[in-house]
Design a protein around this motif. Structure first.
Motif, short mmCIF file in Angstrom:
data_model
loop_
_atom_site.label_atom_id
_atom_site.label_comp_id
_atom_site.label_asym_id
_atom_site.label_seq_id
_atom_site.Cartn_x
_atom_site.Cartn_y
_atom_site.Cartn_z
N PRO A 79 -10.80 -4.74 -18.29
CA PRO A 79 -10.88 -5.89 -17.37
C PRO A 79 -9.52 -6.28 -16.81
CG PRO A 79 -12.26 -6.28 -19.28
CD PRO A 79 -11.48 -5.03 -19.57
N GLN A 80 -8.49 -6.21 -17.64
CA GLN A 80 -7.15 -6.60 -17.20
C GLN A 80 -6.62 -5.63 -16.13
OE1 GLN A 80 -8.04 -6.06 -20.39
NE2 GLN A 80 -8.07 -8.15 -21.24
N LEU A 81 -6.86 -4.34 -16.35
CA LEU A 81 -6.39 -3.34 -15.39
C LEU A 81 -7.17 -3.44 -14.09
CD1 LEU A 81 -4.54 -1.01 -14.74
CD2 LEU A 81 -6.11 0.54 -15.94
N LEU A 82 -8.47 -3.71 -14.18
CA LEU A 82 -9.29 -3.87 -12.98
C LEU A 82 -8.75 -5.00 -12.11
CD1 LEU A 82 -12.95 -3.53 -14.32
CD2 LEU A 82 -11.81 -1.97 -12.72
N GLU A 83 -8.36 -6.09 -12.75
CA GLU A 83 -7.84 -7.24 -12.02
C GLU A 83 -6.53 -6.89 -11.31
OE1 GLU A 83 -6.69 -11.95 -12.82
OE2 GLU A 83 -7.46 -10.70 -14.46
N LYS A 84 -5.67 -6.16 -12.00
CA LYS A 84 -4.39 -5.77 -11.40
C LYS A 84 -4.59 -4.81 -10.23
CE LYS A 84 -1.71 -6.22 -15.68
NZ LYS A 84 -0.94 -5.48 -16.72
N LEU A 89 -4.92 -3.68 -4.31
CA LEU A 89 -5.70 -3.20 -3.18
C LEU A 89 -5.83 -4.27 -2.09
CD1 LEU A 89 -8.55 -1.29 -5.07
CD2 LEU A 89 -6.61 -0.28 -3.83
N ILE A 90 -6.00 -5.52 -2.49
CA ILE A 90 -6.09 -6.61 -1.53
C ILE A 90 -4.81 -6.69 -0.70
CG2 ILE A 90 -6.13 -9.14 -1.30
CD1 ILE A 90 -8.01 -9.20 -3.72
N GLU A 91 -3.68 -6.48 -1.35
CA GLU A 91 -2.39 -6.57 -0.67
C GLU A 91 -2.03 -5.33 0.14
OE1 GLU A 91 -0.22 -9.24 -0.65
OE2 GLU A 91 -1.90 -10.31 -1.56
N ARG A 97 -10.14 -0.48 -0.86
CA ARG A 97 -10.77 -1.46 -1.76
C ARG A 97 -12.27 -1.55 -1.49
NH1 ARG A 97 -11.74 -7.34 -1.61
NH2 ARG A 97 -11.74 -8.10 -3.77
N LEU A 98 -12.67 -1.60 -0.22
CA LEU A 98 -14.10 -1.67 0.11
C LEU A 98 -14.79 -0.38 -0.32
CD1 LEU A 98 -16.26 -3.46 1.47
CD2 LEU A 98 -15.82 -2.17 3.58
N PHE A 99 -14.13 0.76 -0.13
CA PHE A 99 -14.66 2.05 -0.57
C PHE A 99 -14.97 2.00 -2.07
CE2 PHE A 99 -14.55 6.37 -2.04
CZ PHE A 99 -14.98 7.16 -0.98
N ILE A 100 -14.02 1.51 -2.85
CA ILE A 100 -14.17 1.45 -4.30
C ILE A 100 -15.26 0.46 -4.70
CG2 ILE A 100 -12.98 0.69 -6.41
CD1 ILE A 100 -10.45 2.02 -5.29
N GLN A 101 -15.41 -0.63 -3.94
CA GLN A 101 -16.44 -1.61 -4.27
C GLN A 101 -17.84 -1.03 -4.17
OE1 GLN A 101 -15.01 -4.69 -1.61
NE2 GLN A 101 -14.39 -5.97 -3.34
N GLU A 149 -18.54 -9.00 0.48
CA GLU A 149 -17.31 -8.26 0.80
C GLU A 149 -17.40 -7.51 2.13
OE1 GLU A 149 -14.61 -8.48 -0.85
OE2 GLU A 149 -15.30 -9.47 -2.69
N MET A 150 -18.61 -7.37 2.66
CA MET A 150 -18.79 -6.56 3.86
C MET A 150 -18.31 -7.28 5.12
SD MET A 150 -20.01 -3.52 3.40
CE MET A 150 -20.57 -3.18 5.07
N PRO A 151 -17.56 -6.58 5.96
CA PRO A 151 -17.14 -7.16 7.24
C PRO A 151 -18.28 -7.06 8.25
CG PRO A 151 -16.32 -4.93 7.05
CD PRO A 151 -17.00 -5.24 5.74
#
Length: 262
Positions: A79-84, A89-91, A97-101, A149-151
């Motif tokens: 969980p900690q690594l996922l958050e990092k 990816l956001i930055e 990031r959307l691909f991975i989601q 999350e979808m645009p």
């Protein structure tokens, strides 16, 4: 005379063992030992039918050696690594990031995400269509957290791929395996940033979130009920296939057994 010395009139009988080996070497170069072995099995099955019907004298393909295929270990993310990773990816990598989601929330495989076209995404009815592994076209629910999350893709060309190189939508004249490899290489830069080993892959996101969902189901339902609900979501064709998959990724962990060792 055609490529590799095969004549159109006698195509089957003109195929030699050397020809098949050359083809399998090409498959190996483009894919993996496992895919090469699967191709060998398919061809051997065809040639056995030809032998049984006396179209060829013998099925020499079955004598071609199988290669040792070492399975790739897709290590789950903490969980900690996922958050990092998500913050990074956001930055830096919003498209990736959307691909991975789609791997995390819809449990698609990377190559299945690459197959998605704009017309396959129905945001109104919360569904998507995708050609899954060894299956025909499948309809899958898009969960609300994925919808959030979808645009807006309503103005995009319906026949364009959802994921292009550096943006969403548009044409991409490349094989789906090449498109998958492109995103794999982009994720490699993320791995390098966090100094992650080769066991951490994009596939690991799918494993991580399926394990997470199964463990939550275990808290509320019996093992059989939990697997039944999960199978409906992941798309596994049988309970046994799902059980084998869950065992492979260590989805179910035992409770602390320390008191029994005292």
């Amino acid at each position: 005379m055609t490529a590799n010395g095969i004549t159109p009139k006698h195509a089957i009988t003109s195929i030699t063992k050397t020809t098949v080996i050359q083809y399998l070497n090409d498959v190996l170069q483009d894919t993996s030992p496992r895919t090469r072995n699967n191709s060998r099995t398919d061809i051997a099955s065809l040639f056995q039918t030809l032998e049984n019907n006396e179209i060829i004298e013998s099925n020499y393909v079955k004598n071609i050696n199988k290669l040792r295929a070492i399975p790739t270990r897709h290590k789950s993310y903490s969980p900690q690594l996922l958050e990092k990773i998500d913050f990074y990816l956001i930055e830096n990598e919003k498209v990736l990031r959307l691909f991975i989601q789609f791997l995390c929330f819809n449990f698609l495989r990377p190559i299945e995400v690459c197959r998605l076209k704009i017309k396959d995404i129905d945001l109104i009815n919360k569904q998507l269509s995708v050609k899954a592994k060894n299956q025909s076209l499948k309809e899958k629910l898009i969960p609300q957290m994925m919808l959030d999350e979808m645009p807006d893709i309503s103005s995009f060309d319906k026949n364009g791929y959802l994921f292009n190189k550096n943006s969403l939508g548009g044409t991409w004249d490349a094989k789906e395996s090449s498109r998958r490899d492109y995103f794999t290489k982009r994720f490699k830069k993320v791995k390098e940033h966090f100094d992650l080993g080769e066991d951490y892959t994009m596939y690991s996101f799918r494993h991580t979130y399926i394990s997470k969902l199964y463990r939550e189901f275990e808290k509320e339902f019996s093992p059989n009920e939990a697997k039944g609900k999960l199978m409906h979501i992941t798309g596994h064709s049988t309970i046994k296939a799902l059980e084998d998959y869950l065992r492979e990724i260590d989805a179910s962990l035992p409770k602390d057994y320390s008191k029994y060792l005292k």
